[in-house]
Design a protein around this motif. Structure first.
Motif, PDB file in Angstrom:
ATOM      1  N   MET A   1      -3.349  -8.038   7.888  1.00  0.00           N
ATOM      2  CA  MET A   1      -2.314  -8.057   8.925  1.00  0.00           C
ATOM      3  C   MET A   1      -0.990  -7.584   8.323  1.00  0.00           C
ATOM      4  N   PRO A   2      -0.243  -6.762   9.053  1.00  0.00           N
ATOM      5  CA  PRO A   2       1.069  -6.345   8.546  1.00  0.00           C
ATOM      6  C   PRO A   2       1.973  -7.539   8.311  1.00  0.00           C
ATOM      7  N   MET A   3       2.816  -7.443   7.301  1.00  0.00           N
ATOM      8  CA  MET A   3       3.775  -8.527   7.020  1.00  0.00           C
ATOM      9  C   MET A   3       5.058  -8.271   7.787  1.00  0.00           C
TER      10      MET A   3
ATOM     11  N   VAL B   1       9.287  -9.740  -3.942  1.00  0.00           N
ATOM     12  CA  VAL B   1       8.633  -8.427  -3.923  1.00  0.00           C
ATOM     13  C   VAL B   1       9.420  -7.467  -3.035  1.00  0.00           C
ATOM     14  N   LEU B   2       9.819  -7.932  -1.851  1.00  0.00           N
ATOM     15  CA  LEU B   2      10.602  -7.084  -0.953  1.00  0.00           C
ATOM     16  C   LEU B   2      11.951  -6.718  -1.577  1.00  0.00           C
ATOM     17  N   ASP B   3      12.562  -7.667  -2.258  1.00  0.00           N
ATOM     18  CA  ASP B   3      13.828  -7.383  -2.955  1.00  0.00           C
ATOM     19  C   ASP B   3      13.619  -6.348  -4.054  1.00  0.00           C
ATOM     20  N   ALA B   4      12.526  -6.487  -4.803  1.00  0.00           N
ATOM     21  CA  ALA B   4      12.219  -5.521  -5.870  1.00  0.00           C
ATOM     22  C   ALA B   4      11.969  -4.135  -5.275  1.00  0.00           C
ATOM     23  N   TYR B   5      11.320  -4.092  -4.112  1.00  0.00           N
ATOM     24  CA  TYR B   5      11.099  -2.800  -3.457  1.00  0.00           C
ATOM     25  C   TYR B   5      12.433  -2.161  -3.064  1.00  0.00           C
TER      26      TYR B   5
ATOM     27  N   ALA C   1       0.841  -1.198   0.000  1.00  0.00           N
ATOM     28  CA  ALA C   1       0.000   0.000   0.000  1.00  0.00           C
ATOM     29  C   ALA C   1       0.876   1.247   0.000  1.00  0.00           C
ATOM     30  N   PHE C   2       0.512   2.214  -0.816  1.00  0.00           N
ATOM     31  CA  PHE C   2       1.282   3.447  -0.980  1.00  0.00           C
ATOM     32  C   PHE C   2       0.388   4.663  -0.782  1.00  0.00           C
TER      33      PHE C   2
ATOM     34  N   PHE D   1       3.551  -3.308   3.748  1.00  0.00           N
ATOM     35  CA  PHE D   1       3.183  -4.556   3.096  1.00  0.00           C
ATOM     36  C   PHE D   1       2.274  -5.319   4.053  1.00  0.00           C
ATOM     37  N   TYR D   2       1.196  -5.910   3.495  1.00  0.00           N
ATOM     38  CA  TYR D   2       0.189  -6.562   4.312  1.00  0.00           C
ATOM     39  C   TYR D   2      -0.183  -7.914   3.727  1.00  0.00           C
TER      40      TYR D   2
END
Length: 88
Positions: free
Chosen positions: A86-88, A57-61, A9-10, A72-73
């Motif tokens: 829920m938060p990741m 996805v986290l690496d791409a971020y 979410a942004f 991220f959720y």
């Protein structure tokens, strides 16, 4: 039927689109969706991804750094019930 997936979410629609493009360039399936109401802050759009791809996805971020990230959720939907976020 229950489904579980991740979202990023942004605060800005521009950042949502930029991150979605970064994921697609990295070969990660993604989709722009309406942000669940439980994540009330933001522009109203999020990037959806499969939880199996969470680390990619986290690496791409980290590489893209689109900015304005709310978080991220993990989202779980079950039938017509309200999604659980829920938060990741």
């Amino acid at each position: 039927m229950q489904e579980t997936f991740g979202i990023g979410a942004f605060r800005s629609r521009q950042q949502v689109m930029r991150f979605d493009s970064a994921l697609r360039r990295a070969g990660i399936r993604s989709q722009v969706i309406s942000t669940p109401k439980d994540v009330s802050v933001g522009c109203g759009l999020s990037v959806r991804f499969e939880l199996n791809d969470a680390q990619a996805v986290l690496d791409a971020y980290q590489r893209a750094r689109p900015g304005n990230l709310i978080g991220f959720y993990r989202v779980t939907r079950s039938g017509n019930n309200r999604p659980r976020v829920m938060p990741m």
